[in-house]
Design a protein around this motif. Structure first.
Motif, PDB file in Angstrom:
ATOM      1  N   LEU A   7      39.776  37.353  27.098  1.00 15.82           N
ATOM      2  CA  LEU A   7      40.456  36.072  26.927  1.00 15.82           C
ATOM      3  C   LEU A   7      41.260  35.687  28.172  1.00 15.82           C
ATOM      4  O   LEU A   7      41.252  34.524  28.590  1.00 15.82           O
ATOM      5  N   ILE A   8      41.935  36.648  28.751  1.00 19.27           N
ATOM      6  CA  ILE A   8      42.700  36.386  29.974  1.00 19.27           C
ATOM      7  C   ILE A   8      41.757  35.979  31.102  1.00 19.27           C
ATOM      8  O   ILE A   8      42.038  35.043  31.848  1.00 19.27           O
ATOM      9  N   PHE A  11      40.529  32.441  30.435  1.00 17.92           N
ATOM     10  CA  PHE A  11      41.617  31.501  30.697  1.00 17.92           C
ATOM     11  C   PHE A  11      41.819  31.317  32.202  1.00 17.92           C
ATOM     12  O   PHE A  11      41.964  30.193  32.692  1.00 17.92           O
ATOM     13  N   PHE A  12      41.810  32.401  32.952  1.00 19.60           N
ATOM     14  CA  PHE A  12      42.001  32.342  34.402  1.00 19.60           C
ATOM     15  C   PHE A  12      40.864  31.578  35.086  1.00 19.60           C
ATOM     16  O   PHE A  12      41.101  30.707  35.923  1.00 19.60           O
ATOM     17  N   GLY A  14      38.774  29.415  33.693  1.00 16.15           N
ATOM     18  CA  GLY A  14      38.840  28.014  33.260  1.00 16.15           C
ATOM     19  C   GLY A  14      39.926  27.244  33.997  1.00 16.15           C
ATOM     20  O   GLY A  14      39.704  26.117  34.454  1.00 16.15           O
ATOM     21  N   GLY A  15      41.093  27.844  34.147  1.00 18.52           N
ATOM     22  CA  GLY A  15      42.179  27.199  34.879  1.00 18.52           C
ATOM     23  C   GLY A  15      41.836  27.004  36.340  1.00 18.52           C
ATOM     24  O   GLY A  15      42.124  25.965  36.934  1.00 18.52           O
TER      25      GLY A  15
END
Length: 93
Positions: A7-8, A11-12, A14-15
């Motif tokens: 998940l991290i 998220f990273f 995607g950001g």
């Protein structure tokens, strides 16, 4: 634990992709304003030398005018290219 790391990572990535997309859209505006800032910076350097050689009120006022234009252009970068400004200010250092 593997789920949290996944998940991290998602998220990273995607950001990062979102930031890259936004910066790509702002690049032309940023490049034009940055070019103007570099020109004004060169003028300010010359003006500073002139003030050291001949510190008249007119020369000091001219330098202050150029300095205020540089500040205005920096504010313009903040407003028109916020993602690139964020990247150059906080991430790339």
């Amino acid at each position: 634990m593997l789920v949290i790391v996944s998940l991290i990572t998602i998220f990273f990535i995607g950001g990062s992709n979102y930031l890259h997309y936004k910066m790509k859209k702002e690049y032309l505006t940023y490049a034009l304003i940055n070019s103007e800032i570099q020109t004004l910076n060169d003028i300010y350097s010359l003006c500073s030398g002139l003030v050291l050689a001949n510190p008249t009120k007119e020369n000091v006022d001219s330098c202050n005018f150029v300095y205020k234009k540089i500040e205005y252009k920096i504010d313009e970068v903040k407003k028109k290219s916020p993602y690139i400004y964020f990247y150059t200010k906080y991430i790339s250092e």
